[in-house]
Design a protein around this motif. Structure first.
Motif, PDB file in Angstrom:
ATOM      1  N   GLU A 189      15.555 -14.864  12.150  1.00  0.00           N
ATOM      2  CA  GLU A 189      16.635 -15.807  12.436  1.00  0.00           C
ATOM      3  C   GLU A 189      17.817 -15.643  11.483  1.00  0.00           C
ATOM      4  N   SER A 190      17.550 -15.111  10.292  1.00  0.00           N
ATOM      5  CA  SER A 190      18.626 -14.898   9.319  1.00  0.00           C
ATOM      6  C   SER A 190      19.452 -13.667   9.642  1.00  0.00           C
ATOM      7  N   GLY A 191      19.042 -12.909  10.647  1.00  0.00           N
ATOM      8  CA  GLY A 191      19.828 -11.763  11.083  1.00  0.00           C
ATOM      9  C   GLY A 191      19.137 -10.424  10.997  1.00  0.00           C
ATOM     10  N   ALA A 192      17.909 -10.375  10.502  1.00  0.00           N
ATOM     11  CA  ALA A 192      17.206  -9.100  10.398  1.00  0.00           C
ATOM     12  C   ALA A 192      16.861  -8.569  11.783  1.00  0.00           C
ATOM     13  N   THR A 193      17.034  -7.274  11.961  1.00  0.00           N
ATOM     14  CA  THR A 193      16.631  -6.632  13.211  1.00  0.00           C
ATOM     15  C   THR A 193      15.303  -5.901  13.067  1.00  0.00           C
ATOM     16  N   ALA A 194      14.801  -5.781  11.843  1.00  0.00           N
ATOM     17  CA  ALA A 194      13.491  -5.188  11.573  1.00  0.00           C
ATOM     18  C   ALA A 194      13.055  -5.630  10.187  1.00  0.00           C
ATOM     19  N   ILE A 195      11.744  -5.560   9.948  1.00  0.00           N
ATOM     20  CA  ILE A 195      11.184  -6.022   8.678  1.00  0.00           C
ATOM     21  C   ILE A 195      10.202  -4.981   8.149  1.00  0.00           C
ATOM     22  N   VAL A 196      10.279  -4.719   6.854  1.00  0.00           N
ATOM     23  CA  VAL A 196       9.247  -3.957   6.149  1.00  0.00           C
ATOM     24  C   VAL A 196       8.517  -4.942   5.249  1.00  0.00           C
ATOM     25  N   SER A 197       7.206  -5.061   5.449  1.00  0.00           N
ATOM     26  CA  SER A 197       6.393  -6.061   4.754  1.00  0.00           C
ATOM     27  C   SER A 197       5.413  -5.330   3.837  1.00  0.00           C
ATOM     28  N   LEU A 198       5.647  -5.442   2.524  1.00  0.00           N
ATOM     29  CA  LEU A 198       4.927  -4.650   1.523  1.00  0.00           C
ATOM     30  C   LEU A 198       4.006  -5.538   0.699  1.00  0.00           C
ATOM     31  N   HIS A 199       2.720  -5.148   0.599  1.00  0.00           N
ATOM     32  CA  HIS A 199       1.759  -6.069  -0.002  1.00  0.00           C
ATOM     33  C   HIS A 199       0.789  -5.398  -0.970  1.00  0.00           C
ATOM     34  N   LEU A 200       0.129  -6.277  -1.736  1.00  0.00           N
ATOM     35  CA  LEU A 200      -0.832  -5.805  -2.723  1.00  0.00           C
ATOM     36  C   LEU A 200      -1.986  -5.077  -2.047  1.00  0.00           C
ATOM     37  N   SER A 201      -2.687  -4.304  -2.843  1.00  0.00           N
ATOM     38  CA  SER A 201      -3.773  -3.481  -2.341  1.00  0.00           C
ATOM     39  C   SER A 201      -4.750  -4.271  -1.477  1.00  0.00           C
ATOM     40  N   ALA A 202      -5.081  -3.713  -0.330  1.00  0.00           N
ATOM     41  CA  ALA A 202      -6.064  -4.337   0.553  1.00  0.00           C
ATOM     42  C   ALA A 202      -7.450  -4.359  -0.074  1.00  0.00           C
ATOM     43  N   GLU A 203      -7.656  -3.588  -1.144  1.00  0.00           N
ATOM     44  CA  GLU A 203      -8.928  -3.638  -1.861  1.00  0.00           C
ATOM     45  C   GLU A 203      -9.082  -4.955  -2.615  1.00  0.00           C
ATOM     46  N   PHE A 204      -7.969  -5.613  -2.915  1.00  0.00           N
ATOM     47  CA  PHE A 204      -7.996  -6.852  -3.689  1.00  0.00           C
ATOM     48  C   PHE A 204      -7.972  -8.099  -2.824  1.00  0.00           C
ATOM     49  N   SER A 205      -7.395  -8.020  -1.635  1.00  0.00           N
ATOM     50  CA  SER A 205      -7.057  -9.227  -0.892  1.00  0.00           C
ATOM     51  C   SER A 205      -6.943  -8.919   0.586  1.00  0.00           C
ATOM     52  N   GLY A 206      -7.130  -9.958   1.410  1.00  0.00           N
ATOM     53  CA  GLY A 206      -6.916  -9.843   2.853  1.00  0.00           C
ATOM     54  C   GLY A 206      -5.475 -10.075   3.257  1.00  0.00           C
ATOM     55  N   THR A 207      -4.561 -10.085   2.293  1.00  0.00           N
ATOM     56  CA  THR A 207      -3.145 -10.343   2.585  1.00  0.00           C
ATOM     57  C   THR A 207      -2.585  -9.341   3.588  1.00  0.00           C
ATOM     58  N   TYR A 208      -2.875  -8.061   3.386  1.00  0.00           N
ATOM     59  CA  TYR A 208      -2.396  -7.025   4.301  1.00  0.00           C
ATOM     60  C   TYR A 208      -2.887  -7.294   5.727  1.00  0.00           C
ATOM     61  N   ASP A 209      -4.159  -7.624   5.879  1.00  0.00           N
ATOM     62  CA  ASP A 209      -4.717  -7.879   7.209  1.00  0.00           C
ATOM     63  C   ASP A 209      -4.037  -9.065   7.883  1.00  0.00           C
ATOM     64  N   ALA A 210      -3.764 -10.117   7.105  1.00  0.00           N
ATOM     65  CA  ALA A 210      -3.084 -11.288   7.667  1.00  0.00           C
ATOM     66  C   ALA A 210      -1.679 -10.927   8.130  1.00  0.00           C
ATOM     67  N   ALA A 211      -1.000 -10.095   7.353  1.00  0.00           N
ATOM     68  CA  ALA A 211       0.348  -9.669   7.735  1.00  0.00           C
ATOM     69  C   ALA A 211       0.326  -8.827   9.006  1.00  0.00           C
ATOM     70  N   VAL A 212      -0.667  -7.952   9.124  1.00  0.00           N
ATOM     71  CA  VAL A 212      -0.784  -7.117  10.325  1.00  0.00           C
ATOM     72  C   VAL A 212      -0.978  -7.980  11.570  1.00  0.00           C
ATOM     73  N   LEU A 213      -1.824  -8.999  11.468  1.00  0.00           N
ATOM     74  CA  LEU A 213      -2.050  -9.896  12.608  1.00  0.00           C
ATOM     75  C   LEU A 213      -0.754 -10.592  13.017  1.00  0.00           C
ATOM     76  N   ALA A 214      -0.017 -11.088  12.036  1.00  0.00           N
ATOM     77  CA  ALA A 214       1.223 -11.808  12.332  1.00  0.00           C
ATOM     78  C   ALA A 214       2.289 -10.877  12.893  1.00  0.00           C
ATOM     79  N   ALA A 215       2.289  -9.639  12.445  1.00  0.00           N
ATOM     80  CA  ALA A 215       3.329  -8.700  12.873  1.00  0.00           C
ATOM     81  C   ALA A 215       3.274  -8.413  14.369  1.00  0.00           C
ATOM     82  N   LYS A 216       2.097  -8.533  14.964  1.00  0.00           N
ATOM     83  CA  LYS A 216       1.946  -8.211  16.387  1.00  0.00           C
ATOM     84  C   LYS A 216       2.822  -9.079  17.275  1.00  0.00           C
ATOM     85  N   ASP A 217       3.058 -10.314  16.884  1.00  0.00           N
ATOM     86  CA  ASP A 217       3.826 -11.245  17.712  1.00  0.00           C
ATOM     87  C   ASP A 217       5.160 -11.628  17.088  1.00  0.00           C
ATOM     88  N   ALA A 218       5.602 -10.864  16.095  1.00  0.00           N
ATOM     89  CA  ALA A 218       6.866 -11.195  15.435  1.00  0.00           C
ATOM     90  C   ALA A 218       8.039 -10.944  16.386  1.00  0.00           C
TER      91      ALA A 218
END
Length: 281
Positions: free
Chosen positions: A79-108
């Motif tokens: 909504e702020s005007g981005a036409t694409a997003i690069v979402s960079l996260h901590l190692s997937a070995e440490f956290s499920g953050t990457y997996d959560a971002a992947v799920l959300a990205a499907k419907d962005a």
């Protein structure tokens, strides 16, 4: 920024707020669970409060952001005007953050490229900065991702902890390594390797371990043009002293950041942490 590739990261990047604002980087907070309270890193719990809780042996765990939190973040960035997003996260070995971002990205509402950097703390932060600078120069999503991945490949992170117990409790280092360290009464030097925390060296005393950490940073930096971050938890004097010595001893030093880690990383390392990130430009 150009047509505009926006950069999203998470709260474990520990980028200064002014830096994120200057480069238009958005951060998604991880959560620290203290007893029965779920608190957002960076806004609802400080590193100092976390250190005090650990010293009192209170129950502390961490949790990834939900896919819904990421979805809301991507919506606002679009909504702020981005036409694409690069979402960079901590190692997937440490956290499920990457997996959560992947799920959300499907419907962005705009295309989102999610990247597991294999990094954490300012090792992640430097990757986010590299991607933001590439985007600001008019780069595409691919070019921003390439810049981040190149920075990650060349970045090293080393750290000292007073005890391996916190890493063992959180499952971030093997029980055998933790028990060996305790049995030998050694002070561990650790490194980030392949997205995991690995034992690098065992040193007999804290002072010798910190001196060795300094030498490793200097060796790794060499004559290169490098950015360095010094991190700590409840050890500001250690961090300040190390930073002062590195300013004098690293000939190619570009920028030097000194900061206390947030509650998420602190929960797994414990008070006394002293770390260094070396990131060639």
């Amino acid at each position: 920024m150009s047509r505009h590739v926006a950069i999203v990261t998470d709260s474990t990047a520990y980028l200064p707020q002014r830096t994120m604002e200057r480069h238009g980087i958005t951060s998604v907070p991880l959560t620290v669970v203290l007893g029965d309270q779920a608190l957002e890193e960076g806004t609802e719990i400080s590193a100092r409060s976390l250190a005090l809780a650990l010293q009192k042996r209170r129950s502390v765990t961490t949790s990834r952001p939900s896919p819904e939190v990421f979805a809301e973040t991507y919506r606002k960035v679009a909504e702020s005007g981005a036409t694409a997003i690069v979402s960079l996260h901590l190692s997937a070995e440490f956290s499920g953050t990457y997996d959560a971002a992947v799920l959300a990205a499907k419907d962005a509402p705009v295309p989102v490229r999610v990247v597991d950097t294999g990094m954490v703390a300012m090792a992640l932060g430097f990757c986010a900065l590299a991607a933001a600078e590439a985007a600001e120069a008019g780069g595409s999503v691919d070019e921003a991702v390439t810049a981040a991945e190149k920075r990650a490949a060349n970045t090293s992170a080393y750290f000292y902890v007073d005890t391996l117990d916190y890493l063992r409790r959180g499952g971030r280092i093997g029980a055998a390594q933790a028990l060996l360290g305790s049995a030998l009464a050694v002070k561990p030097l650790l490194q980030l390797d392949g997205g995991r925390i690995e034992m690098l060296e065992k040193v007999r005393t804290a002072s010798k371990a910190i001196a060795r950490l300094e030498e490793i940073v200097i060796e790794r930096a060499g004559e290169n043009r490098v950015d360095i971050a010094v991190h700590h938890l409840a050890a500001p004097e250690r961090a300040s002293a190390l930073a002062d010595r590195l300013r004098d001893r690293v000939p190619g030093l570009a920028e030097l950041h000194v900061s206390e880690v947030g509650a998420v990383i602190g929960a797994h390392t414990g008070p006394g942490l002293l770390g260094a990130v070396i990131s060639p430009r």
